[in-house]
Design a protein around this motif. Structure first.
Motif, PDB file in Angstrom:
ATOM      1  N   LEU A   1       0.963  -0.934   0.224  1.00  0.00           N
ATOM      2  CA  LEU A   1       0.038  -0.628   0.200  1.00  0.00           C
ATOM      3  C   LEU A   1       0.621   1.280   0.002  1.00  0.00           C
ATOM      4  O   LEU A   1       1.565   1.632   0.773  1.00  0.00           O
ATOM      5  N   ARG A   2       1.074   1.988  -0.760  1.00  0.00           N
ATOM      6  CA  ARG A   2       1.305   2.970  -1.471  1.00  0.00           C
ATOM      7  C   ARG A   2       0.517   4.646  -1.146  1.00  0.00           C
ATOM      8  O   ARG A   2      -0.416   4.182  -1.576  1.00  0.00           O
ATOM      9  N   LEU A   3       0.509   5.988  -0.701  1.00  0.00           N
ATOM     10  CA  LEU A   3       0.354   6.969  -0.642  1.00  0.00           C
ATOM     11  C   LEU A   3       1.115   8.092  -0.396  1.00  0.00           C
ATOM     12  O   LEU A   3       2.457   8.377  -0.486  1.00  0.00           O
ATOM     13  N   VAL A   4      -0.170   9.576  -2.238  1.00  0.00           N
ATOM     14  CA  VAL A   4       0.757  10.387  -2.781  1.00  0.00           C
ATOM     15  C   VAL A   4       0.219  10.601  -3.204  1.00  0.00           C
ATOM     16  O   VAL A   4      -0.399  11.520  -2.922  1.00  0.00           O
TER      17      VAL A   4
ATOM     18  N   HIS B   1       1.221  14.527  -5.682  1.00  0.00           N
ATOM     19  CA  HIS B   1       1.505  14.911  -6.205  1.00  0.00           C
ATOM     20  C   HIS B   1       2.517  16.207  -5.900  1.00  0.00           C
ATOM     21  O   HIS B   1       3.801  16.309  -6.146  1.00  0.00           O
ATOM     22  N   PRO B   2       1.437  17.505  -5.360  1.00  0.00           N
ATOM     23  CA  PRO B   2       1.930  18.460  -4.833  1.00  0.00           C
ATOM     24  C   PRO B   2       2.793  18.408  -4.192  1.00  0.00           C
ATOM     25  O   PRO B   2       4.262  19.688  -4.109  1.00  0.00           O
ATOM     26  N   ILE B   3       3.180  17.436  -2.801  1.00  0.00           N
ATOM     27  CA  ILE B   3       3.384  17.600  -1.714  1.00  0.00           C
ATOM     28  C   ILE B   3       5.437  17.168  -2.203  1.00  0.00           C
ATOM     29  O   ILE B   3       6.513  17.669  -2.192  1.00  0.00           O
ATOM     30  N   ALA B   4       5.229  16.278  -2.924  1.00  0.00           N
ATOM     31  CA  ALA B   4       6.136  15.578  -3.554  1.00  0.00           C
ATOM     32  C   ALA B   4       6.978  16.299  -4.996  1.00  0.00           C
ATOM     33  O   ALA B   4       8.688  16.827  -4.706  1.00  0.00           O
ATOM     34  N   ALA B   5       6.061  17.020  -5.348  1.00  0.00           N
ATOM     35  CA  ALA B   5       7.366  18.144  -6.368  1.00  0.00           C
ATOM     36  C   ALA B   5       6.906  19.531  -5.132  1.00  0.00           C
ATOM     37  O   ALA B   5       7.771  20.529  -6.373  1.00  0.00           O
TER      38      ALA B   5
ATOM     39  N   GLU C   1      -3.706  10.063  -3.714  1.00  0.00           N
ATOM     40  CA  GLU C   1      -3.854   8.942  -3.949  1.00  0.00           C
ATOM     41  C   GLU C   1      -3.005   7.388  -3.577  1.00  0.00           C
ATOM     42  O   GLU C   1      -1.926   7.783  -2.624  1.00  0.00           O
ATOM     43  N   TRP C   2      -3.818   6.724  -3.729  1.00  0.00           N
ATOM     44  CA  TRP C   2      -3.215   5.228  -2.773  1.00  0.00           C
ATOM     45  C   TRP C   2      -3.497   5.005  -4.045  1.00  0.00           C
ATOM     46  O   TRP C   2      -3.936   4.467  -5.540  1.00  0.00           O
ATOM     47  N   TYR C   3      -1.542   3.125  -3.988  1.00  0.00           N
ATOM     48  CA  TYR C   3      -1.938   1.953  -5.026  1.00  0.00           C
ATOM     49  C   TYR C   3      -1.483   1.065  -4.025  1.00  0.00           C
ATOM     50  O   TYR C   3      -1.054   1.152  -2.667  1.00  0.00           O
ATOM     51  N   GLY C   4      -2.034  -0.452  -4.435  1.00  0.00           N
ATOM     52  CA  GLY C   4      -1.610  -1.260  -3.443  1.00  0.00           C
ATOM     53  C   GLY C   4      -2.300  -1.452  -2.813  1.00  0.00           C
ATOM     54  O   GLY C   4      -1.586  -2.138  -1.636  1.00  0.00           O
ATOM     55  N   VAL C   5      -3.863  -1.223  -2.780  1.00  0.00           N
ATOM     56  CA  VAL C   5      -5.023  -1.787  -1.555  1.00  0.00           C
ATOM     57  C   VAL C   5      -5.242  -2.927  -1.966  1.00  0.00           C
ATOM     58  O   VAL C   5      -4.660  -3.914  -2.512  1.00  0.00           O
TER      59      VAL C   5
END
Length: 164
Positions: free
Chosen positions: A6-9, A11-15, A40-44
């Motif tokens: 599970l990942r939480l992203v 993009h504005p914070i990363a940028a 956004e989250w991935y790998g649920v």
């Protein structure tokens, strides 16, 4: 094939090299202030029935002691909850539902966003709605109550930390 973690992203914070942009705080300007960042989250994990999101200033003093979400998401709007899979919000420290931008007393605070994949729905009583609960700075329903409610039901967790 192994399942992705599970990942939480955001993009504005990363940028912004892990910094929380001003318009996600009370220091923003006009309409570009006090809005929630997109997530956004991935790998649920397989078997996930609901997600819980806890946002907290981990450097703030403890008051009792020392899919994805678009930018500006609000479950207060009747169509937003339906559009994003029935997501509803708990109350924040201002005893209002939804995001309230941070305004710590000093710079360098770490804003932690922690996403939990759960094998069941969360039922927190009348003060918080249930079914895919997104919790922002828990007020009436405390973080401790949420953590107690999800104990034994966490299939995965992801964390994103931004610096204010």
């Amino acid at each position: 094939m192994a399942q992705e973690s599970l990942r939480l992203v955001s993009h504005p914070i990363a940028a912004h090299d892990g910094r929380l942009p001003r318009h996600y705080t009370l220091e923003g300007q006009g309409a570009k202030k006090d809005i929630s960042p997109p997530l956004e989250w991935y790998g649920v994990p397989d078997g996930t029935r609901s997600l819980a999101l806890v946002v907290q200033d981990i450097d703030a003093p403890d008051p009792e002691g020392p899919i994805g979400l678009p930018e500006g998401f609000s479950g207060k709007e009747s169509t937003a909850g339906r559009k994003f899979g029935g997501i509803q919000e708990s109350v924040n420290d201002w005893k209002q539902p939804g995001w309230r931008g941070h305004i710590p007393t000093s710079r360098g605070h770490h804003i932690q966003l922690k996403l939990y994949a759960l094998d069941d729905e969360v039922h927190l009583g009348n003060k918080a709605r249930h079914h895919r609960v997104a919790t922002f700075e828990l007020g009436l329903v405390t973080k401790d109550k949420l953590m107690e409610a999800i104990e034994g039901h966490v299939l995965g967790e992801a964390e994103l930390t931004a610096v204010f």
